[in-house]
Motif scaffolding. Structure first.
Motif, PDB file in Angstrom:
ATOM      1  N   PHE A 295       0.809  -1.229   0.000  1.00 19.15           N
ATOM      2  CA  PHE A 295       0.000   0.000   0.000  1.00 19.15           C
ATOM      3  C   PHE A 295       0.839   1.273   0.000  1.00 19.15           C
ATOM      4  N   GLY A 296       2.135   1.182   0.334  1.00 14.36           N
ATOM      5  CA  GLY A 296       2.962   2.375   0.344  1.00 14.36           C
ATOM      6  C   GLY A 296       2.559   3.341   1.433  1.00 14.36           C
ATOM      7  N   ASN A 297       2.756   4.636   1.179  1.00 11.26           N
ATOM      8  CA  ASN A 297       2.418   5.626   2.196  1.00 11.26           C
ATOM      9  C   ASN A 297       0.922   5.928   2.261  1.00 11.26           C
ATOM     10  N   GLY A 298       0.116   5.218   1.453  1.00 11.41           N
ATOM     11  CA  GLY A 298      -1.339   5.387   1.529  1.00 11.41           C
ATOM     12  C   GLY A 298      -2.006   4.409   2.465  1.00 11.41           C
ATOM     13  N   VAL A 299      -1.239   3.611   3.205  1.00  8.08           N
ATOM     14  CA  VAL A 299      -1.806   2.631   4.113  1.00  8.08           C
ATOM     15  C   VAL A 299      -2.500   3.332   5.279  1.00  8.08           C
ATOM     16  N   GLU A 300      -3.596   2.739   5.744  1.00  6.63           N
ATOM     17  CA  GLU A 300      -4.323   3.292   6.892  1.00  6.63           C
ATOM     18  C   GLU A 300      -3.586   2.945   8.192  1.00  6.63           C
ATOM     19  N   ASP A 301      -3.987   3.626   9.297  1.00  5.10           N
ATOM     20  CA  ASP A 301      -3.346   3.330  10.574  1.00  5.10           C
ATOM     21  C   ASP A 301      -3.733   1.951  11.111  1.00  5.10           C
ATOM     22  N   ASN A 302      -4.766   1.337  10.528  1.00  4.90           N
ATOM     23  CA  ASN A 302      -5.106  -0.064  10.783  1.00  4.90           C
ATOM     24  C   ASN A 302      -5.179  -0.756   9.433  1.00  4.90           C
ATOM     25  N   ILE A 303      -4.278  -1.689   9.203  1.00 13.24           N
ATOM     26  CA  ILE A 303      -4.166  -2.276   7.866  1.00 13.24           C
ATOM     27  C   ILE A 303      -5.434  -3.000   7.436  1.00 13.24           C
ATOM     28  N   LEU A 304      -6.241  -3.461   8.398  1.00 15.87           N
ATOM     29  CA  LEU A 304      -7.500  -4.118   8.034  1.00 15.87           C
ATOM     30  C   LEU A 304      -8.446  -3.143   7.336  1.00 15.87           C
ATOM     31  N   MET A 305      -8.329  -1.856   7.672  1.00 12.09           N
ATOM     32  CA  MET A 305      -9.160  -0.851   7.014  1.00 12.09           C
ATOM     33  C   MET A 305      -8.726  -0.653   5.558  1.00 12.09           C
ATOM     34  N   SER A 306      -7.450  -0.875   5.265  1.00  9.19           N
ATOM     35  CA  SER A 306      -6.979  -0.750   3.890  1.00  9.19           C
ATOM     36  C   SER A 306      -7.404  -1.935   3.035  1.00  9.19           C
ATOM     37  N   LEU A 307      -7.604  -3.105   3.643  1.00  6.49           N
ATOM     38  CA  LEU A 307      -7.980  -4.300   2.883  1.00  6.49           C
ATOM     39  C   LEU A 307      -9.415  -4.226   2.367  1.00  6.49           C
TER      40      LEU A 307
END
Length: 647
Positions: A295-307
């Motif tokens: 995800f790079g620097n666009g990852v959320e502070d909780n990776i489950l939210m990015s999925l």
């Protein structure tokens, strides 16, 4: 107690009767308290207890921390943190049984041994309570949020339910589990939590890897200005520090493992720690590195939210988080239960009953539930206030205690390892301030003030440890380079190995056979250790003896009676110096003066270093008149000895 000089048999018989009554009461309380009630744990118990305490829901925020640190610094910080925390954990495991015949079952007991009875409590207990109570409140909120997320994903058409109700549902589990008596009784819960932590970590990085690298992914810093990049970098350091915070319950976990002189508890404990840290590496490194790579620097502070998708997998991971924080809550709550129950039973003289335990633990669970419902944003507050306890108790305090007790040689490997670890903590504290400033620029001036306070504290600790290293205490064993010859070569009777064997036998009988040693046994062994130049074990054994409740007069008479009976001469008079030094370190200067005057009555004079420490202790307590009296008495005694000695 009889304060006059009487026959040895009568004196010791009276002390033993008093000690038997106290020991029976103490054993009854220890058998009831959660930390010391059960000592039959296996090494794998410590493995999953440490995994449950270490791997928290914060592992899901490590990719976000990597986005703030970048590839090079991020990998370096993650690996160094893993190594440093493993080292400080090894220090705590080693210091658990550093004193013959005594186990430091609680973090604050180790602090009291290093800094003194009162100062040790003031340093350790507030930080430990901030960590443990704060974590329990955060886990209340985290458990409620994960339940709510699971509900929203599974049932899209259901009516929305407030977070408060999910926190109450999560707390209802703890109203039942909190009444399990000790660590061994929650081993099943802890094992399930450890498995769940590995499971949702695997889901996080495996699901990320299956998505593949996202389009237009960027690995640079998101901040547009240099100041923003620097503050984000420090904030990432703080996030990593929180992820590795699990040392607050290490000694309490080790207290549940049986120990003998042949097989001390540090063996199975260290084996469990190694397994736990392998699991930590399997959880932390893939999640942090794979999540940031995808995800790079666009990852959320909780990776489950990015999925986001698939929904069923994200819902499963959230349920795993719920099960994990149930076990973690119990691990961090158990030392708090122990503190509360110890205060009520030992200080306030409540009877150790099941009703008392039910009321205390139910109150604690209700209080953390109420605070979680009232402050659902408590995790954000903990990032600032709790950081001053998370990082020090994990990186900082073990190193300070190690330096204060062992005093390694300057620029040695141990010296460098401890100071590198402590300076790393200062950067973590800076990260907390940066995180605070990034959230609100109005507090930038206060952030600078906190940075200055951190620097002052670190410098003070440095000067304190260096001063303690330069001023060698009389209980320290001199190095052979500082003596003319080997003590065993000068005097064949001074055989440290024989004396250490006696110390090991005393420890084995007292710890593992319940043998109640007489005061005479302690005194004879203390004199023997001093005669063999084993000052540190002698000092530790003397502290164990004084825990029996002997007043200064009784302690001196017990030592002096054995001193005369064994005809030790001036070679073992340093035992009395150790007694004075103990009272000075415990801020009991008046008791030290009592021992000093008792020595002068029988023709003994303390060493110059001991007198210097006593005078400084009295000045610190503002007993200026007594300082002059002791000084004049010393001058008078020295003058008399000079007149009596041949020219």
């Amino acid at each position: 107690f009889v304060k006059t000089k009487i026959k040895i048999n009568g004196f010791f018989q009276f002390c033993e009767i008093k000690q038997d009554e106290k020991s029976a009461r103490q054993k009854e309380i220890d058998a009831w308290l959660p930390i010391t009630s059960s000592r039959n744990a296996k090494w794998w118990y410590s493995a999953f207890h440490n995994v449950t305490a270490m791997v928290g829901a914060g592992v899901l925020g490590l990719p976000y921390a990597m986005s703030q640190l970048g590839w090079g610094p991020g990998i370096t910080v993650m690996v160094l943190s893993w190594i440093i925390t493993l080292y400080t954990l090894w220090q705590m495991v080693e210091m658990h049984e550093m004193v013959p015949g005594k186990r430091f079952d609680r973090y604050h007991e180790l602090g009291q041994h290093a800094f003194g009875e009162k100062l040790g409590l003031y340093i350790v207990v507030p930080q430990q309570l901030i960590v443990e109570i704060g974590v329990c409140i955060v886990y209340m909120v985290t458990g409620g949020k994960s339940l709510k997320k699971f509900h929203d994903l599974v049932c899209d058409d259901c009516k929305p339910i407030k977070l408060t109700y999910f926190i109450m549902i999560f707390a209802s589990v703890h109203f039942v589990l909190s009444h399990l008596p000790n660590f061994n009784s929650i081993s099943g819960v802890s094992l399930a939590a450890a498995v769940m932590s590995l499971s949702y970590s695997t889901i996080a990085w495996a699901a990320s890897a299956s998505k593949g690298v996202q389009e237009d992914v960027e690995y640079g810093y998101k901040a547009k200005s240099t100041a923003g990049t620097v503050f984000n970098f420090f904030s990432g350091l703080g996030d990593v520090a929180f992820a590795y915070a699990g040392h607050n319950v290490v000694l309490e976990i080790q207290a549940t493992i049986p120990s003998t002189p042949e097989k001390p508890s540090k063996g199975p404990m260290w084996k469990g720690v190694i397994v736990a840290y392998i699991v930590v590496a399997l959880c932390y490194f893939p999640v942090a590195f794979v999540g940031y790579y995808i995800f790079g620097n666009g990852v959320e502070d909780n990776i489950l939210m990015s999925l986001k998708k698939p929904a069923w997998l994200i819902a499963t991971a959230n349920m795993f988080v719920v099960i994990h924080v149930i076990g973690s809550y119990q691990i961090y709550a158990m030392p708090v239960f122990d503190m509360m129950e110890t205060l009520l039973v030992k200080k306030l003289n409540f009877r150790p009953t099941t009703i008392l335990r039910f009321c205390v633990r139910s109150f604690y669970v209700a209080a953390t539930m109420f605070l979680g419902m009232t402050f659902p944003f408590f995790g954000g507050l903990l990032a600032f206030f709790g950081g001053f306890a998370f990082a020090p108790t994990t990186y900082f305090l073990p190193c300070i205690i190690w330096l204060a007790i062992y005093k390694p040689r300057k620029y040695s490997l141990s010296w460098w390892a401890n100071w590198v670890s402590m300076y790393r903590v200062w950067y973590f504290l800076n990260g907390l301030v940066a995180d605070w400033r990034a959230k609100d620029d109005r507090y930038s001036s206060k952030g600078i003030q906190v940075l200055l306070v951190n620097a002052i504290v670190l410098t003070s600790v440095s000067l304190y440890c260096e001063e303690g290293r330069k001023k060698k205490k009389p209980w320290q064993r001199p190095r052979l380079s500082e003596t003319e010859t080997n003590p065993r070569q000068r005097d064949p009777d001074r055989n440290p190995r024989r004396t250490q064997t006696g110390s090991e036998v005393l420890q084995f009988l007292g710890l593992h056979r319940g043998f109640d040693h007489s005061t005479a046994s302690f005194c004879v062994l203390i004199h023997a250790l001093v005669k063999s130049n084993l000052f540190w074990p002698a000092s530790s054994l003397l502290q164990t003896l004084l825990l029996r409740g002997l007043n200064p007069s009784d302690a001196f008479h017990a030592l002096y009676t054995c001193y005369e009976k064994c005809k030790l001469g001036s070679s073992s008079s340093s035992s009395f110096d150790l007694l004075i030094q103990h009272y000075v370190r415990s801020r009991r200067g008046l008791d030290g003066v009592l021992v000093f005057r008792s020595m002068t009555k029988v023709g003994l004079l303390p060493e110059v270093k001991t007198l210097n420490a006593l005078l400084h202790g009295l000045v610190h307590c503002r007993h200026y008149g007594l300082v002059m009296e002791v000084f004049e008495e010393t001058i008078m005694l020295c003058s008399q000895q000079l007149k009596m000695s041949p020219r």
